[in-house]
Design an enzyme around this catalytic site. Structure first.
Site, PDB file in Angstrom:
ATOM      1  N   ASP A  97     -35.090  10.200 -21.520  1.00 12.79           N
ATOM      2  CA  ASP A  97     -33.628  10.309 -21.490  1.00 12.79           C
ATOM      3  C   ASP A  97     -33.044  11.328 -22.448  1.00 12.79           C
ATOM      4  O   ASP A  97     -31.867  11.291 -22.758  1.00 12.79           O
ATOM      5  CB  ASP A  97     -33.043   8.936 -21.830  1.00 12.79           C
ATOM      6  CG  ASP A  97     -33.573   8.395 -23.159  1.00 12.79           C
ATOM      7  OD1 ASP A  97     -34.140   9.176 -23.943  1.00 12.79           O
ATOM      8  OD2 ASP A  97     -33.405   7.184 -23.411  1.00 12.79           O
ATOM      9  N   GLU A 119     -40.852   6.977 -16.945  1.00 16.22           N
ATOM     10  CA  GLU A 119     -39.928   6.009 -17.572  1.00 16.22           C
ATOM     11  C   GLU A 119     -38.559   6.067 -16.889  1.00 16.22           C
ATOM     12  O   GLU A 119     -37.521   6.255 -17.514  1.00 16.22           O
ATOM     13  CB  GLU A 119     -39.781   6.228 -19.087  1.00 16.22           C
ATOM     14  CG  GLU A 119     -39.226   5.036 -19.832  1.00 16.22           C
ATOM     15  CD  GLU A 119     -38.958   5.313 -21.294  1.00 16.22           C
ATOM     16  OE1 GLU A 119     -38.021   6.048 -21.628  1.00 16.22           O
ATOM     17  OE2 GLU A 119     -39.720   4.804 -22.146  1.00 16.22           O
ATOM     18  N   GLU A 133     -27.891   9.039 -23.755  1.00 14.43           N
ATOM     19  CA  GLU A 133     -29.106   8.825 -22.955  1.00 14.43           C
ATOM     20  C   GLU A 133     -28.854   8.130 -21.624  1.00 14.43           C
ATOM     21  O   GLU A 133     -29.532   8.407 -20.641  1.00 14.43           O
ATOM     22  CB  GLU A 133     -30.130   8.036 -23.787  1.00 14.43           C
ATOM     23  CG  GLU A 133     -30.751   8.831 -24.933  1.00 14.43           C
ATOM     24  CD  GLU A 133     -29.858   8.927 -26.161  1.00 14.43           C
ATOM     25  OE1 GLU A 133     -28.757   8.328 -26.193  1.00 14.43           O
ATOM     26  OE2 GLU A 133     -30.270   9.619 -27.120  1.00 14.43           O
ATOM     27  N   HIS A 214     -31.625   5.782 -36.083  1.00 13.10           N
ATOM     28  CA  HIS A 214     -31.223   7.173 -35.847  1.00 13.10           C
ATOM     29  C   HIS A 214     -30.157   7.361 -34.789  1.00 13.10           C
ATOM     30  O   HIS A 214     -29.740   8.467 -34.505  1.00 13.10           O
ATOM     31  CB  HIS A 214     -32.443   8.002 -35.427  1.00 13.10           C
ATOM     32  CG  HIS A 214     -32.956   7.646 -34.062  1.00 13.10           C
ATOM     33  ND1 HIS A 214     -32.385   8.113 -32.902  1.00 13.10           N
ATOM     34  CD2 HIS A 214     -33.964   6.838 -33.661  1.00 13.10           C
ATOM     35  CE1 HIS A 214     -33.032   7.616 -31.849  1.00 13.10           C
ATOM     36  NE2 HIS A 214     -33.991   6.835 -32.285  1.00 13.10           N
ATOM     37  N   ARG A 216     -27.270   8.206 -32.371  1.00  9.75           N
ATOM     38  CA  ARG A 216     -26.047   8.993 -32.491  1.00  9.75           C
ATOM     39  C   ARG A 216     -24.795   8.124 -32.397  1.00  9.75           C
ATOM     40  O   ARG A 216     -23.797   8.391 -33.054  1.00  9.75           O
ATOM     41  CB  ARG A 216     -25.981  10.048 -31.373  1.00  9.75           C
ATOM     42  CG  ARG A 216     -26.664  11.355 -31.722  1.00  9.75           C
ATOM     43  CD  ARG A 216     -26.547  12.360 -30.591  1.00  9.75           C
ATOM     44  NE  ARG A 216     -27.420  13.499 -30.839  1.00  9.75           N
ATOM     45  CZ  ARG A 216     -27.003  14.678 -31.276  1.00  9.75           C
ATOM     46  NH1 ARG A 216     -25.721  14.907 -31.490  1.00  9.75           N
ATOM     47  NH2 ARG A 216     -27.862  15.648 -31.491  1.00  9.75           N
ATOM     48  N   HIS A 246     -35.308   9.219 -40.367  1.00  5.62           N
ATOM     49  CA  HIS A 246     -35.166  10.308 -39.386  1.00  5.62           C
ATOM     50  C   HIS A 246     -34.595  11.534 -40.099  1.00  5.62           C
ATOM     51  O   HIS A 246     -33.687  11.407 -40.918  1.00  5.62           O
ATOM     52  CB  HIS A 246     -34.215   9.833 -38.285  1.00  5.62           C
ATOM     53  CG  HIS A 246     -34.260  10.653 -37.028  1.00  5.62           C
ATOM     54  ND1 HIS A 246     -33.736  11.917 -36.944  1.00  5.62           N
ATOM     55  CD2 HIS A 246     -34.775  10.384 -35.805  1.00  5.62           C
ATOM     56  CE1 HIS A 246     -33.922  12.382 -35.710  1.00  5.62           C
ATOM     57  NE2 HIS A 246     -34.557  11.458 -34.998  1.00  5.62           N
TER      58      HIS A 246
END
Ligand code: UD1
Ligand code: UDP
Length: 373
Positions: A97, A119, A133, A214, A216, A246
């Protein structure tokens, strides 16, 4: 005739989930496998390439500090398109993604090259969680000719979007292939994962909690709340938190500012995959907002508290090994304390099972690619 398969990836999680596919394609003489990395991640991608023994045929080296989604996507489209024009693949394979996967699918579509999606079919049904994503997956799902769904749940999500049933194949998630492969490598060569010995000695007798974060969508408030929860958890002398941070500057700034001074919180550099597998083994609990860790922890019987409001991976939650705890400080702390202090609550979550796959997903994917010739 051999088919040319262009495998495109760019971030750490894509590399982890794609290396079993690259290995399986390379072992089959029916295919010429060409790898192209965007290097949307640099250091974290290279860590995976090194352990998997993959030297990419094309490396676009696109990472920029604190990259924006629009700048990155624009560079990805032109860069990946150029590689497709040069290689003229029969298939483009993308995973998951990320911006790299979405742009890889779109650039292939612009050239009418069929796309296979590893996936496929994960859906949270909320376009802002995970962001961006969820929409990346839907774009890839619209374009792909072959959808490799990890579970029946993800296959059903694709059918509900009217994807043709004969284009959907339940293969399992290649992350389980990767985890089994790396575990076997560590068993044969323990030095591959021995670099945590110093921390193990420093935290001897303490109960280890592994942390990653991590997302966003957690920038601007969520990360601060997570950091505060870790501070409160670390007030307990019986625990130690190991947190590979990260490299995104937005994450580093918050975590180093809030947690840098705590003796039982180890903020460390991203671990390579063997060392992260070792951390999964050491930890009593994983606290994470990562997608991949939600899949690996159940396979190892590690309770995993997921710092998200929704998940596109409900299988771990349904099986009882994962629990959604959001990003509210008090909720995270109380859920961790329950697991630490209530043996029955812990045992109920600590059950090894593999809702995400059996370790043979990559082989199935390669066979399916061979069948569509
Ligand atoms: C990206 C993916 C996300 C995935 C995550 C895994 C998109 C839109 N997001 O997140 O789906 O879950 O990767 O980690 O594709 N950086 C380094 N070194 C590295 C990697 C990153 O310094 O090896 C720093 C750079 O400053 C970079 C920043 O981190 O600009 C963010 O990288 P980026 O690929 O944009 O990460 P995310 O979008 O957060
Ligand atoms: N991982 C790793 N080292 C680390 C942290 C995570 O190798 O220090 C691995 C982890 O085992 C999992 C993957 O990276 O397979 C998850 O990556 P990330 O959390 O960056 O992305 P997501 O899965 O959320 O897309």
């Amino acid at each position: 005739m051999t088919q040319t398969i262009l495998v495109v990836f760019g971030t750490r999680p894509e590399a982890i989930k794609m290396f079993p596919v690259v290995h399986a394609l390379a072992a089959d003489p029916a295919f010429r496998v060409v790898t192209c990395v965007s290097a949307q991640h640099r250091g974290m991608l290279d860590q995976v390439l090194a352990i998997a023994g993959i030297v990419p045929d094309h490396d676009l080296d696109l990472m920029k500090p604190d990259q924006t989604l629009d700048g990155l996507t624009a560079a990805l489209l032109t860069g990946l398109g150029g590689v497709m024009d040069a290689e003229k693949p029969d298939w483009v394979v993308v995973q998951g993604d990320t911006a790299t996967a979405m742009a890889g699918a779109l650039a292939a579509y612009y050239r009418k090259i069929p796309v296979a999606h590893v996936e496929a079919g994960l859906r949270s049904h909320n376009i802002y969680h995970p962001w961006p994503e969820e929409v990346n997956r839907k774009i890839i799902g619209t374009i792909a000719a072959l959808h490799f769904a990890p579970t029946e749940t993800s296959a059903a999500a694709l059918k509900a979007e009217n994807v043709a049933a004969d284009a959907i194949h339940v293969t399992g998630n290649t992350v389980i292939d990767a985890l089994q492969w790396v575990s076997a490598r560590i068993e044969a060569e323990p030095a591959l994962a021995s670099g945590l010995a110093g921390l193990e000695a420093r935290f001897a007798g303490k109960r280890i909690i592994g942390v990653t974060s991590h997302r966003r969508e957690n920038f601007g408030g969520g990360l601060e709340a997570i950091a505060e929860a870790i501070r409160q958890i670390a007030a307990r002398p019986d625990v130690a938190l190991i947190f590979p941070v990260h490299p995104n500057p937005n994450v580093r700034k918050v975590m180093e500012g809030a947690l840098g001074d705590l003796p039982n919180v180890a903020l460390i550099e991203p671990l390579d995959y063997p060392h992260f597998a070792r951390l999964l083994g050491l930890a009593e609990i994983m606290l994470t907002d990562s997608g991949g860790v939600q899949e690996e922890a159940p396979a190892l019987g590690k309770p995993v508290l997921v710092m998200r409001e929704t998940t596109e991976r409900p299988e771990g939650v349904e099986a009882g090994t994962a629990r959604l705890v959001g990003t509210d400080t008090a909720r995270i702390v109380s859920e961790i304390f329950t697991l630490l202090d209530d043996k029955a609550a812990y045992s109920a979550m600590a059950r090894a099972h593999n809702p995400f796959g059996d370790g043979h997903a990559a082989q199935r994917i390669v066979e399916l690619l061979g069948n569509v010739r």
